[in-house]
Design a protein around this motif. Structure first.
Motif, PDB file in Angstrom:
ATOM      1  N   MET A   1       0.832  -1.189   0.000  1.00  0.00           N
ATOM      2  CA  MET A   1       0.000   0.000   0.000  1.00  0.00           C
ATOM      3  C   MET A   1       0.879   1.256   0.000  1.00  0.00           C
ATOM      4  SD  MET A   1      -3.023   1.179   0.034  1.00  0.00           S
ATOM      5  CE  MET A   1      -3.740   2.721   0.355  1.00  0.00           C
ATOM      6  N   ARG A   2       1.900   1.247   0.849  1.00  0.00           N
ATOM      7  CA  ARG A   2       2.791   2.407   0.939  1.00  0.00           C
ATOM      8  C   ARG A   2       3.478   2.691  -0.402  1.00  0.00           C
ATOM      9  NH1 ARG A   2       5.847   0.791   5.365  1.00  0.00           N
ATOM     10  NH2 ARG A   2       3.946   0.785   6.563  1.00  0.00           N
ATOM     11  N   THR A   3       3.922   1.637  -1.062  1.00  0.00           N
ATOM     12  CA  THR A   3       4.594   1.786  -2.358  1.00  0.00           C
ATOM     13  C   THR A   3       3.623   2.331  -3.394  1.00  0.00           C
ATOM     14  OG1 THR A   3       6.114  -0.017  -1.853  1.00  0.00           O
ATOM     15  CG2 THR A   3       5.847   0.566  -4.177  1.00  0.00           C
ATOM     16  N   ALA A   4       2.435   1.769  -3.453  1.00  0.00           N
ATOM     17  CA  ALA A   4       1.429   2.245  -4.416  1.00  0.00           C
ATOM     18  C   ALA A   4       1.081   3.706  -4.145  1.00  0.00           C
ATOM     19  CB  ALA A   4       0.175   1.383  -4.340  1.00  0.00           C
ATOM     20  N   ALA A   5       0.929   4.068  -2.881  1.00  0.00           N
ATOM     21  CA  ALA A   5       0.594   5.450  -2.530  1.00  0.00           C
ATOM     22  C   ALA A   5       1.681   6.404  -3.021  1.00  0.00           C
ATOM     23  CB  ALA A   5       0.416   5.575  -1.019  1.00  0.00           C
ATOM     24  N   ARG A   6       2.922   6.039  -2.782  1.00  0.00           N
ATOM     25  CA  ARG A   6       4.038   6.885  -3.220  1.00  0.00           C
ATOM     26  C   ARG A   6       4.050   7.023  -4.735  1.00  0.00           C
ATOM     27  NH1 ARG A   6       8.684   5.366  -5.107  1.00  0.00           N
ATOM     28  NH2 ARG A   6       8.574   3.257  -4.241  1.00  0.00           N
ATOM     29  N   LEU A   7       3.885   5.920  -5.425  1.00  0.00           N
ATOM     30  CA  LEU A   7       3.927   5.949  -6.890  1.00  0.00           C
ATOM     31  C   LEU A   7       2.729   6.692  -7.481  1.00  0.00           C
ATOM     32  CD1 LEU A   7       5.221   2.333  -7.541  1.00  0.00           C
ATOM     33  CD2 LEU A   7       6.487   4.478  -7.906  1.00  0.00           C
ATOM     34  N   VAL A  22       4.435  -3.977  -7.807  1.00  0.00           N
ATOM     35  CA  VAL A  22       4.886  -5.288  -7.334  1.00  0.00           C
ATOM     36  C   VAL A  22       6.407  -5.321  -7.225  1.00  0.00           C
ATOM     37  CG1 VAL A  22       5.059  -7.718  -8.028  1.00  0.00           C
ATOM     38  CG2 VAL A  22       2.855  -6.542  -8.124  1.00  0.00           C
ATOM     39  N   GLU A  23       7.085  -4.819  -8.248  1.00  0.00           N
ATOM     40  CA  GLU A  23       8.546  -4.834  -8.261  1.00  0.00           C
ATOM     41  C   GLU A  23       9.123  -3.961  -7.148  1.00  0.00           C
ATOM     42  OE1 GLU A  23      11.905  -3.055 -11.185  1.00  0.00           O
ATOM     43  OE2 GLU A  23      10.446  -4.397 -12.148  1.00  0.00           O
ATOM     44  N   GLU A  24       8.621  -2.745  -7.023  1.00  0.00           N
ATOM     45  CA  GLU A  24       9.185  -1.844  -6.007  1.00  0.00           C
ATOM     46  C   GLU A  24       8.819  -2.243  -4.587  1.00  0.00           C
ATOM     47  OE1 GLU A  24       9.309   2.342  -6.604  1.00  0.00           O
ATOM     48  OE2 GLU A  24       9.437   2.130  -8.798  1.00  0.00           O
ATOM     49  N   ALA A  25       7.659  -2.871  -4.424  1.00  0.00           N
ATOM     50  CA  ALA A  25       7.245  -3.322  -3.088  1.00  0.00           C
ATOM     51  C   ALA A  25       7.875  -4.660  -2.721  1.00  0.00           C
ATOM     52  CB  ALA A  25       5.729  -3.437  -3.029  1.00  0.00           C
ATOM     53  N   LYS A  26       8.491  -5.285  -3.721  1.00  0.00           N
ATOM     54  CA  LYS A  26       9.129  -6.586  -3.525  1.00  0.00           C
ATOM     55  C   LYS A  26       8.141  -7.623  -2.977  1.00  0.00           C
ATOM     56  CE  LYS A  26      13.789  -4.703  -2.791  1.00  0.00           C
ATOM     57  NZ  LYS A  26      13.615  -3.514  -3.539  1.00  0.00           N
ATOM     58  N   ILE A  27       6.999  -7.702  -3.669  1.00  0.00           N
ATOM     59  CA  ILE A  27       5.983  -8.686  -3.305  1.00  0.00           C
ATOM     60  C   ILE A  27       5.579  -9.455  -4.562  1.00  0.00           C
ATOM     61  CG2 ILE A  27       5.047  -7.364  -1.359  1.00  0.00           C
ATOM     62  CD1 ILE A  27       2.729  -6.528  -3.276  1.00  0.00           C
ATOM     63  N   ALA A  28       4.922 -10.561  -4.366  1.00  0.00           N
ATOM     64  CA  ALA A  28       4.405 -11.329  -5.498  1.00  0.00           C
ATOM     65  C   ALA A  28       3.100 -10.699  -5.959  1.00  0.00           C
ATOM     66  CB  ALA A  28       4.169 -12.773  -5.085  1.00  0.00           C
ATOM     67  N   LYS A  29       2.876 -10.748  -7.254  1.00  0.00           N
ATOM     68  CA  LYS A  29       1.638 -10.195  -7.801  1.00  0.00           C
ATOM     69  C   LYS A  29       0.426 -10.870  -7.159  1.00  0.00           C
ATOM     70  CE  LYS A  29       1.562  -8.879 -12.147  1.00  0.00           C
ATOM     71  NZ  LYS A  29       1.412  -8.832 -13.621  1.00  0.00           N
ATOM     72  N   SER A  30       0.520 -12.160  -6.908  1.00  0.00           N
ATOM     73  CA  SER A  30      -0.597 -12.889  -6.282  1.00  0.00           C
ATOM     74  C   SER A  30      -0.887 -12.339  -4.880  1.00  0.00           C
ATOM     75  CB  SER A  30      -0.302 -14.384  -6.229  1.00  0.00           C
ATOM     76  OG  SER A  30       0.871 -14.641  -5.485  1.00  0.00           O
ATOM     77  N   SER A  31       0.162 -11.917  -4.167  1.00  0.00           N
ATOM     78  CA  SER A  31      -0.036 -11.326  -2.830  1.00  0.00           C
ATOM     79  C   SER A  31      -0.813 -10.022  -2.932  1.00  0.00           C
ATOM     80  CB  SER A  31       1.304 -11.063  -2.155  1.00  0.00           C
ATOM     81  OG  SER A  31       1.969 -12.252  -1.899  1.00  0.00           O
ATOM     82  N   LEU A  32      -0.473  -9.220  -3.930  1.00  0.00           N
ATOM     83  CA  LEU A  32      -1.189  -7.960  -4.134  1.00  0.00           C
ATOM     84  C   LEU A  32      -2.667  -8.231  -4.399  1.00  0.00           C
ATOM     85  CD1 LEU A  32      -1.056  -4.828  -4.569  1.00  0.00           C
ATOM     86  CD2 LEU A  32      -0.777  -5.360  -6.993  1.00  0.00           C
ATOM     87  N   TYR A  33      -2.929  -9.190  -5.282  1.00  0.00           N
ATOM     88  CA  TYR A  33      -4.310  -9.483  -5.656  1.00  0.00           C
ATOM     89  C   TYR A  33      -5.094 -10.210  -4.563  1.00  0.00           C
ATOM     90  CZ  TYR A  33      -3.608  -7.604 -10.310  1.00  0.00           C
ATOM     91  OH  TYR A  33      -3.372  -6.749 -11.353  1.00  0.00           O
TER      92      TYR A  33
END
Length: 169
Positions: A1-7, A22-33
């Motif tokens: 969330m923090r990464t998306a907010a900044r971007l 996903v890349e900047e937050a260093k998470i898996a896309k599945s985790s985001l979804y």
């Protein structure tokens, strides 16, 4: 969330992709979804959280003063200080609403909700002195200062708006 907010804030909604988040937050896309079904859902969470934070900061600025007039002026002073920060890219909500098509009703309604909360704050501050009807004028000055700052890249519109607010209160 923090990464998306900044971007979203720095680059805009349209210029921020899910893969970048996903890349900047260093998470898996599945985790985001798992947490957000869509990019728009992520945007809505950003707008809700930022709306709450913004209103809290405006209230804190106002609460540092006693008299309603001083509270209103303190909000403009807070805005002017905020604009002097290197990481100020304009109003989170205006930046997003400019990008959204008319059909993005859910996003536009969330922005409107946040903006109405600022109008309500001005109304609440002015009510004890019987000048709550000035809330819309003060709100218009506040928003105009935000827009003019975005255009000019300078905080002078806030000082001008504050001076007008001081005169009409």
């Amino acid at each position: 969330m923090r990464t998306a907010a900044r971007l979203f804030y720095q680059n805009g909604y349209s210029n921020t992709g899910i893969n970048q988040i996903v890349e900047e937050a260093k998470i898996a896309k599945s985790s985001l979804y798992q947490h957000f079904r869509s990019k728009e859902d992520l945007l809505m969470a950003y707008l809700e959280e930022t709306g709450t934070e913004t209103l809290d900061l405006l209230k804190q600025a106002a609460d540092a003063c006693e008299a309603p007039k001083d509270k209103i002026l303190a909000i403009f002073n807070y805005l002017e200080k905020l604009m002097l920060n290197d990481d100020f890219y304009g109003c989170h909500f205006l930046n997003i609403v400019y990008e959204m098509p008319q059909e993005a009703v859910r996003v536009r309604e969330q922005v409107k909700k946040q903006k109405d909360s600022v109008r309500d704050l001005f109304r609440e501050i002015l009510k004890p002195i019987g000048k709550e009807l000035l809330a819309d004028e003060i709100y218009t000055l506040f928003e105009g200062a935000l827009i003019s700052n975005k255009v000019h890249g300078d905080p002078w519109p806030v000082a001008s708006a504050r001076n007008i607010a001081e005169k009409i209160i």
